[in-house]
Each structure stands twice: as structure tokens, then as C-alpha cells.
Write a protein that holds these residues in place. Structure first.
Motif, PDB file in Angstrom:
ATOM      1  N   CYS A  14       0.835  -1.215   0.000  1.00 53.61           N
ATOM      2  CA  CYS A  14       0.000   0.000   0.000  1.00 53.61           C
ATOM      3  C   CYS A  14       0.866   1.260   0.000  1.00 53.61           C
ATOM      4  CB  CYS A  14      -0.923   0.006   1.224  1.00 53.61           C
ATOM      5  SG  CYS A  14      -2.253  -1.203   1.114  1.00 53.61           S
ATOM      6  N   ARG A  38     -13.237   0.893   0.085  1.00 58.43           N
ATOM      7  CA  ARG A  38     -12.717   2.139  -0.491  1.00 58.43           C
ATOM      8  C   ARG A  38     -12.767   3.325   0.471  1.00 58.43           C
ATOM      9  NH1 ARG A  38     -11.813   0.562  -5.776  1.00 58.43           N
ATOM     10  NH2 ARG A  38     -11.034   2.604  -6.340  1.00 58.43           N
ATOM     11  N   LEU A 207      -3.045   4.213   1.134  1.00 58.18           N
ATOM     12  CA  LEU A 207      -3.659   3.844  -0.152  1.00 58.18           C
ATOM     13  C   LEU A 207      -4.991   4.541  -0.405  1.00 58.18           C
ATOM     14  CD1 LEU A 207      -3.271   1.902  -2.621  1.00 58.18           C
ATOM     15  CD2 LEU A 207      -4.885   0.380  -1.451  1.00 58.18           C
ATOM     16  N   LEU A 208      -5.872   4.519   0.586  1.00 55.33           N
ATOM     17  CA  LEU A 208      -7.214   5.051   0.336  1.00 55.33           C
ATOM     18  C   LEU A 208      -7.190   6.512  -0.137  1.00 55.33           C
ATOM     19  CD1 LEU A 208      -8.194   2.349   1.238  1.00 55.33           C
ATOM     20  CD2 LEU A 208      -9.695   3.428   2.898  1.00 55.33           C
ATOM     21  N   LEU A 211      -6.631   6.629  -3.936  1.00 52.57           N
ATOM     22  CA  LEU A 211      -7.430   5.775  -4.832  1.00 52.57           C
ATOM     23  C   LEU A 211      -8.018   6.503  -6.037  1.00 52.57           C
ATOM     24  CD1 LEU A 211      -9.498   3.266  -2.653  1.00 52.57           C
ATOM     25  CD2 LEU A 211      -7.563   2.809  -4.160  1.00 52.57           C
ATOM     26  N   SER A 212      -8.234   7.819  -5.908  1.00 49.51           N
ATOM     27  CA  SER A 212      -8.879   8.524  -7.017  1.00 49.51           C
ATOM     28  C   SER A 212      -7.892   8.882  -8.139  1.00 49.51           C
ATOM     29  CB  SER A 212      -9.541   9.802  -6.489  1.00 49.51           C
ATOM     30  OG  SER A 212      -8.544  10.613  -5.910  1.00 49.51           O
ATOM     31  N   VAL A 218      -6.398  -0.497  -8.528  1.00 53.45           N
ATOM     32  CA  VAL A 218      -6.295  -1.495  -7.452  1.00 53.45           C
ATOM     33  C   VAL A 218      -7.335  -2.578  -7.722  1.00 53.45           C
ATOM     34  CG1 VAL A 218      -6.377  -1.910  -4.971  1.00 53.45           C
ATOM     35  CG2 VAL A 218      -5.591   0.307  -5.824  1.00 53.45           C
TER      36      VAL A 218
END
Ligand code: FAD
Length: 487
Positions: A14, A38, A207-208, A211-212, A218
Motif C-alpha cells: 500500500c 474504499r 492507499l485510500l 485511490l482517485s 487497485v
């Protein structure tokens, strides 16, 4: 085509996915065998609640492995687990977030000749970059703005307080900050990667929030079976998802599947001991000492009862550090009403080995810890148990474990009978120079003799670490990402 394909969205994976995708021109694909949520709030409560270890018999987010802890005539069997979920083992662990010591990095650097990449001075800024220390963030040896919040228990449970008081009574000093550069032996509050009672893994910390990004993909519930090669260049991975198999191609492949699965994936793919691979009908791509050495922290448990009120808290609030010994007053009762004092040897000389049992990815590898094989380790643990018993004696504890017998031979039998593991297995793909016959990767975690392939996780550490490995795993991924981003 993906620029970097990362196998395993665990502690290291991550971090790596988030850092490498900061460059919008670099495409990153992260494959994780377990599930992804997410939003931080979407994670199951059991994974967020830092007061519990979510590793019970029914937990669905685990890899489980049978292991042999020791075998000197009478085998000691055990079971170990690893996180099979976004965040990996860091999503299910004890949240103890302590740095390795200056002596560990001196030993690590000695494995690499003149390279300074893994000296303590080099890695300190990297540790700082990863953390947001909520107690000591204003100190020069800490970070105040990194993705992982770190804090110590301000209101310890009665058991932890009794332990700290007993340590002081025996003569051990208090250590205010176990992550201080100058931290010495003694008892101190454990730095934990928690915020507001929640476990913060690298999934939620790193990581979160990334994410965009359009250059980051992922895929969860996706298990990598083996690597694909063109000659000795890694070019892709075979994966299974929803019972369907496909091949994904990439310019560079990074294994961040943890010390067990990264090694097993290399072996299944033909990188390992040539004789062992041929015996399993696996074509040899490149001979390498994958799995030939690993280290972990053997632990013996002293059980006791204590008439102190129990309170929900992190599993370990205080710890006594004595160079290569760690004494851990766990606050969670592994059996109702019964407490356990863990006594761990942090720099054992005995080393374990991992090898494939079968080429079938569904069959777990053979994992032999070979704990207590070295006389040095037995001697150190016998001494540590005596120290731990002295501390217990100063608490209002009633021992449940029989006392360790006096003679070394009978004491060794007692050590075997009470043996467990800290679940800190590392070093299956150890780092070293090209002419080091024990080395699998170079100082930047690239697999020797194979192009386009790296291992970046706890597999690469070439020496035993004197502290738990989580903070150092984060640091390893941060450090290599930094070097890769410089080109
Ligand atoms: C129960 C437990 C408690 C622990 N407590 C502590 C603690 O309190 N403090 C501490 O310092 N250390 C602790 N540890 C150890 C520490 O958590 C780990 O050493 C560290 O997190 C390892 O990080 P990693 O990135 O190497 O592997 P992991 O974090 O395990 O990540 C590997 C990831 O790869 C994925 N993966 C594996 N194989 C594949 C595949 N073939 N295809 C796709 N994905 C795959 C896995 O699902 C996982 O998400 C604990 C470990 C356990 C198991």
C-alpha cells in the motif's frame, strides 16, 4: 501497459502504490488477494478495533500456515497467520509501531559493503516521513505530518501500570519514547499506529487517499499464481479472479506479498534452489537462495492470574526492552481470566527455512523455524525467563506456568514446552551484494540475475531486527519508493 505492477496490497504494497503513483506519468497496478474497502469507515469493525486481534478461528481475512517451531528430536508444531486483506498483516496486527535500532542498521549495512542506503542516518528521515507522532511530533527525530498516526496509551490499564511499577522496582529505568534516537534499555509505553481507538494500517493511511488517481488501479480478490518471463526478464503475472485465470503484463513487477508469499511466488515461478525446483517439475528460470534463510522472534509465554480490573486496550501497552530481549505484558487474555507475559528473543542466531511442498499455489509451503537450535538462543532465553519471573514476582501475580527448572538441560525442555512465535518472519529473500551467495535482492530490492523484478517487503531484511517489524516494513517501502522516484 502498466509501468509497475505490485503483487500484494499489504503493509509495504500500500505504501509503494501510494508513493509511486504520486508521479502522474507513472501507471501503477496493485493486486491484492483479499478484499478492499474504499472508505476507512467501510472496513469491518473487527479490523478497525485496535483493542482486539482479529485473528480468531473464523476470521475470513487470513492466510493460515502450519509451521514447525523447533525440532531437536521432538517437533514443536504451531500455526501462524498473515493478513489476507487490503493492508495485509498490518490490518490485523497488534498495532505496535516501533523502529528498529541503530545497531540493527549497522548490522544490515555490514551486509552491503560500502552502501549507506540502509544506515540508521539514511533511514531516519524515512521513518519520520511515514509517521504523524501525536506525542513527540515536535522532536527532531519524529515526523508530525506523515500518513500513519502514532500514539502511546495515556491512561494505561492497571495490568500495564503494575508491570511498569514492577520493572522500576527491579531497577529498570523508564524510557519516555521508545522511538527516540537515544532510546536505551528500559520500560516504556508502546508507540501504536492507532487513532481514536482505531487501527490505522497502510491501507487507510496511504492507499485510500490515493485511490482517485487515474494512474492507480487497485484490483482486490485477485491472487497471483506465478510470474511470466521472457528469458530472464519478468514481464507479467498469471492471476486468478472469480475462478478465471488471466495474464497481466507490466514493465516492472514488484512482489510485496509478504515474507512467506513473496518467497513462495518466486519459487513457483522458477527462482530458487534448482534441485528443489526440478524435484517439483518447476522449470528453473534463475537459481537463487530463496527461502534458504529466515529469522523470526521466538517467544515463550508465562501465564499468570492478576486481581486487577481488565480494560479494553491495545494488546500491548508497555514493553521492557533489554537489548536483544523484549518482555511483553499482554493486556488481552488469551484464555479468559489468564494473562500472559511474553518473553521474546529479538536477535536469535538460529535461522529458519522455507521451501515449497508442491508447485500448486493452493498448497502452503513447508516453514521450519528451527527455534532454539543455537545454544546462544537457549542461554539468552533462559536468562530472560529468569528476569521476567522476577518482574512477575513484584506484581500481585499468581503464576500458572510451572517455574523453569534449574539445570540447563531440563530448562531447555521447559523452553520447548512453552515455545511460541512472535509472527515476525522475515528475510526469505534477503538483501546482499551480487557476490553474496545468500542474497536474493540487491540494495534497492531488485532480484539479482532477473530483470524487471523486485521484492519490496519484509522478505528482504538480511539481519534479525531487535524490534517488531511493522514500522520498518513501512520504512523499507518508503525508502525504495524514494530511490525509484529519483530514477
Ligand atoms: C497477528 C499478527 C500480529 C502482529 N503484530 C505486530 C505488531 O504489533 N507490531 C509489529 O511490528 N509487527 C507485528 N506483526 C508483524 C507485521 O504485521 C508484519 O511483519 C508486517 O505487516 C509484514 O508486512 P509485509 O508488507 O511484508 O506483508 P503483509 O502486510 O502480510 O502483506 C502481504 C499482502 O500480500 C497479499 N498477498 C499475498 N500473496 C498474494 C498473492 N499471491 N496475490 C495477491 N496478493 C497476495 C496478502 O493478502 C497481503 O495483503 C504481526 C503479525 C501478525 C500476523
Amino acid at each position: 501497459m502498466t509501468d509497475t505492477l505490485i503483487v500484494g496490497g499489504g503493509t509495504a504494497g500500500c505504501v509503494l502504490a501510494a508513493r509511486l503513483s504520486e508521479n502522474p506519468d507513472h501507471t501503477v497496478r496493485l493486486l491484492e488477494a483479499g478484499q478492499l474497502w474504499r472508505e476507512p469507515g467501510g472496513f469491518p469493525t473487527e479490523l478497525l478495533d485496535a483493542t482486539r486481534l482479529p485473528v480468531g478461528a473464523d476470521a475470513p481475512w487470513l492466510w493460515r500456515y502450519p509451521v514447525t517451531l523447533a525440532d531437536d528430536g521432538v517437533a514443536v508444531a504451531g500455526n501462524i497467520v498473515r493478513g489476507k486483506v487490503i493492508g495485509g498483516s498490518g490490518a490485523v496486527n497488534g498495532s505496535y509501531f516501533v523502529r528498529a535500532t541503530g545497531a540493527d542498521f549497522a548490522a544490515w549495512s555490514r551486509e552491503l559493503g560500502s552502501s549507506k542506503i540502509w544506515s540508521f542516518d539514511s533511514v531516519l528521515p524515512t521513518y519520520c516521513r511515514s509517521e504523524r507522532d501525536l506525542d513527540f511530533g515536535d522532536q527532531s527525530w519524529h515526523g508530525a505530518a506523515g500518513p500513519i498516526p502514532v500514539r502511546r496509551s495515556a491512561n494505561p490499564a492497571p495490568l500495564s501500570e503494575e508491570f511498569a511499577t514492577a520493572c522500576a522496582a527491579v531497577g529498570f529505568p523508564g524510557v519516555p519514547d521508545l522511538n527516540a534516537v537515544s532510546a536505551s534499555d528500559g520500560v516504556g509505553a508502546v508507540p501504536c499506529n492507532i487513532d481514536d481507538g482505531r487501527r490505522v494500517s497502510t491501507a487507510s493511511g496511504y492507499l485510500l487517499p490515493a485511490l482517485s488517481r487515474p494512474n492507480l488501479t487497485v484490483q482486490d480478490a485477485t491472487t497471483v499464481l506465478r510470474l511470466r518471463f521472457r528469458g530472464t526478464r519478468a514481464v507479467g503475472v498469471d492471476v486468478v479472479r472469480d475462478d478465471r485465470t488471466e495474464t497481466l503484463w507490466a514493465d516492472h513487477i514488484v512482489l510485496s506479498a509478504g515474507a512467506i508469499e513473496s518467497a513462495a511466488t518466486l519459487l513457483r515461478s522458477g527462482i530458487g534452489n534448482a534441485e528443489h525446483l526440478r524435484a517439483l517439475d518447476i522449470p528453473v528460470v534463475h537459481p537463487a537462495p530463496v527461502g534458504a534463510w529466515f529469522t523470526d522472534h521466538p517467544e515463550v509465554g508465562l501465564e499468570y492470574r492478576l486481581d486487577a480490573p481488565e480494560r479494553a486496550t491495545v494488546p500491548l501497552e508497555y514493553v521492557l526492552e533489554l537489548d536483544d530481549i523484549e518482555i511483553r505484558p499482554y493486556t488481552v487474555a488469551f484464555t479468559p481470566g489468564i494473562q500472559r507475559l511474553g518473553v521474546a528473543l529479538m536477535r536469535p542466531q538460529s535461522a529458519g527455512a522455507l521451501r515449497l511442498r508442491s508447485a500448486d499455489p493452493a498448497i502452503p509451503p513447508v516453514i521450519e523455524h528451527r527455534y532454539l537450535a543455537a545454544e546462544h538462543d537457549r542461554t539468552r532465553l533462559r536468562g530472560a525467563v529468569a528476569t521476567a519471573s522476577e518482574v512477575l514476582h513484584r506484581m500481585s501475580a499468581r503464576a500458572r506456568t510451572d517455574p523453569m527448572p534449574g539445570t540447563p538441560k531440563t530448562a531447555d525442555g521447559w523452553l520447548h514446552a512453552n515455545l511460541a512465535t512472535s509472527q515476525h518472519l522475515s528475510g526469505t529473500c534477503r538483501m546482499g551484494q551480487a557476490n553474496d551467495e545468500r542474497a536474493v535482492v540487491d540494495e534497492l530490492c531488485r532480484v539479482h540475475g532477473v530483470a524487471g523484478l523486485s521484492v519490496i517487503d519484509l522478505s528482504v531484511v538480511p539481519v534479525p531486527l531487535s524490534r517488531g517489524p511493522q514500522a520498518t516494513t513501512v520504512m523499507i517501502a518508503e525508502n525504495v519508493a524514494e530511490f525509484r522516484s529519483r530514477g
